[in-house]
Design an enzyme around this catalytic site. Structure first.
Site, PDB file in Angstrom:
ATOM      1  N   GLY A   1      20.938  64.310  77.373  1.00  0.00           N
ATOM      2  CA  GLY A   1      20.375  63.463  76.331  1.00  0.00           C
ATOM      3  C   GLY A   1      20.012  62.071  76.799  1.00  0.00           C
ATOM      4  N   LYS A   2      19.728  61.208  75.824  1.00  0.00           N
ATOM      5  CA  LYS A   2      19.260  59.857  76.104  1.00  0.00           C
ATOM      6  C   LYS A   2      20.243  58.826  75.545  1.00  0.00           C
ATOM      7  CE  LYS A   2      14.541  61.204  76.838  1.00  0.00           C
ATOM      8  NZ  LYS A   2      13.153  60.734  76.866  1.00  0.00           N
TER       9      LYS A   2
ATOM     10  N   TYR B   1      24.244  55.324  70.036  1.00  0.00           N
ATOM     11  CA  TYR B   1      25.240  54.293  69.721  1.00  0.00           C
ATOM     12  C   TYR B   1      26.499  54.973  69.224  1.00  0.00           C
ATOM     13  CZ  TYR B   1      27.840  51.101  66.719  1.00  0.00           C
ATOM     14  OH  TYR B   1      28.854  50.396  66.109  1.00  0.00           O
TER      15      TYR B   1
ATOM     16  N   ILE C   1      24.180  65.196  69.334  1.00  0.00           N
ATOM     17  CA  ILE C   1      24.924  66.119  70.184  1.00  0.00           C
ATOM     18  C   ILE C   1      24.500  65.899  71.627  1.00  0.00           C
ATOM     19  CG2 ILE C   1      25.346  68.547  70.766  1.00  0.00           C
ATOM     20  CD1 ILE C   1      24.759  69.204  67.806  1.00  0.00           C
ATOM     21  N   GLY C   2      25.478  65.749  72.499  1.00  0.00           N
ATOM     22  CA  GLY C   2      25.212  65.634  73.930  1.00  0.00           C
ATOM     23  C   GLY C   2      26.391  66.209  74.686  1.00  0.00           C
TER      24      GLY C   2
ATOM     25  N   GLY D   1      30.273  65.904  73.474  1.00  0.00           N
ATOM     26  CA  GLY D   1      30.303  66.641  72.222  1.00  0.00           C
ATOM     27  C   GLY D   1      29.353  66.134  71.163  1.00  0.00           C
TER      28      GLY D   1
ATOM     29  N   CYS E   1      17.941  58.636  70.985  1.00  0.00           N
ATOM     30  CA  CYS E   1      17.557  59.931  71.557  1.00  0.00           C
ATOM     31  C   CYS E   1      16.130  59.932  72.099  1.00  0.00           C
ATOM     32  CB  CYS E   1      17.745  61.052  70.538  1.00  0.00           C
ATOM     33  SG  CYS E   1      19.440  61.135  69.921  1.00  0.00           S
TER      34      CYS E   1
END
Length: 208
Positions: A71-72, A75, A143-144, A155, A173
């Site tokens: 992911g990116k 926060y 979610i990552g 998670g 994201c």
């Protein structure tokens, strides 16, 4: 049964990361059981392996951590419930399928939102949980994850009552059109965090 470990105070991201990695190592060498960490973080922006520098707009003196999850930027902070499962997808009748695991995490969130009559959805070609409101589509959970030898870590992060303004320091994201929301914003009232954690625990064991 997977051990459920609840941290009662907002912790630094680095502390949670060490707990996840320590548990992962223990599972690999047979000295620790599977676990789920449920917690809140102190204010932090985290960058996944796909994050780009120009997606961090203004850190507001909030720490930035580059992580090994997918992911990116996102926060984390007080009022956002984090679930970090450290479980073995190759054990206990589970499926060795990362997409299936991510879908199960989304289902966990969607099922928990039903207790508040909030309809959560997934959106094709995106990861996370969204809601459709009269003001448009908004993201309520991110979610990552990362998988090492079929053991999961990182998670899902669910916005219960965080300071949503702090998402403005990033492009969430990597999508400039993303609008974030929270359970409290949707209900226009506060919900008890301990009550919601109990719901998540109940729904987690139904899926995993």
């Amino acid at each position: 049964m997977v051990e459920w470990i609840e941290i009662q105070y907002p912790i630094e991201y680095s502390e949670a990361y060490k707990m996840m990695k320590s548990r992962l190592t223990g599972i690999l060498n047979g000295t620790a059981s599977e676990a789920v960490f449920i917690l809140e973080h102190q204010d932090v922006y985290t960058a996944g392996i796909s994050a780009k520098n120009d997606e961090l707009l203004n850190c507001y003196d909030i720490p930035v951590h580059h992580t090994d999850r997918g992911g990116k930027f996102t926060y984390h902070g007080p009022g956002q419930i984090i679930i970090y499962p450290v479980i073995n997808l190759a054990a206990n009748g589970r499926v060795k399928d990362i997409r299936n695991y991510v879908n199960n995490l989304a289902s966990l969130v969607i099922n928990s939102l039903k207790f508040f009559n909030i309809i959560g959805i997934t959106v094709q070609d995106t990861i996370g949980v969204w809601i459709d409101s009269e003001f448009g589509r908004k993201k309520i959970a991110s979610i990552g994850v990362r998988i090492h030898k079929w053991i999961t870590y990182h998670g899902v992060a669910i916005n219960v009552c965080p300071d949503l303004k702090k998402f403005k320091g990033i492009i969430p994201c990597g999508d400039r059109d993303t609008i974030v929301t929270s359970i409290n914003e949707l209900l226009d009232q506060k919900i008890d965090l301990d009550y919601y954690k109990a719901i998540l625990k109940q729904e987690f064991y139904k899926i995993f």
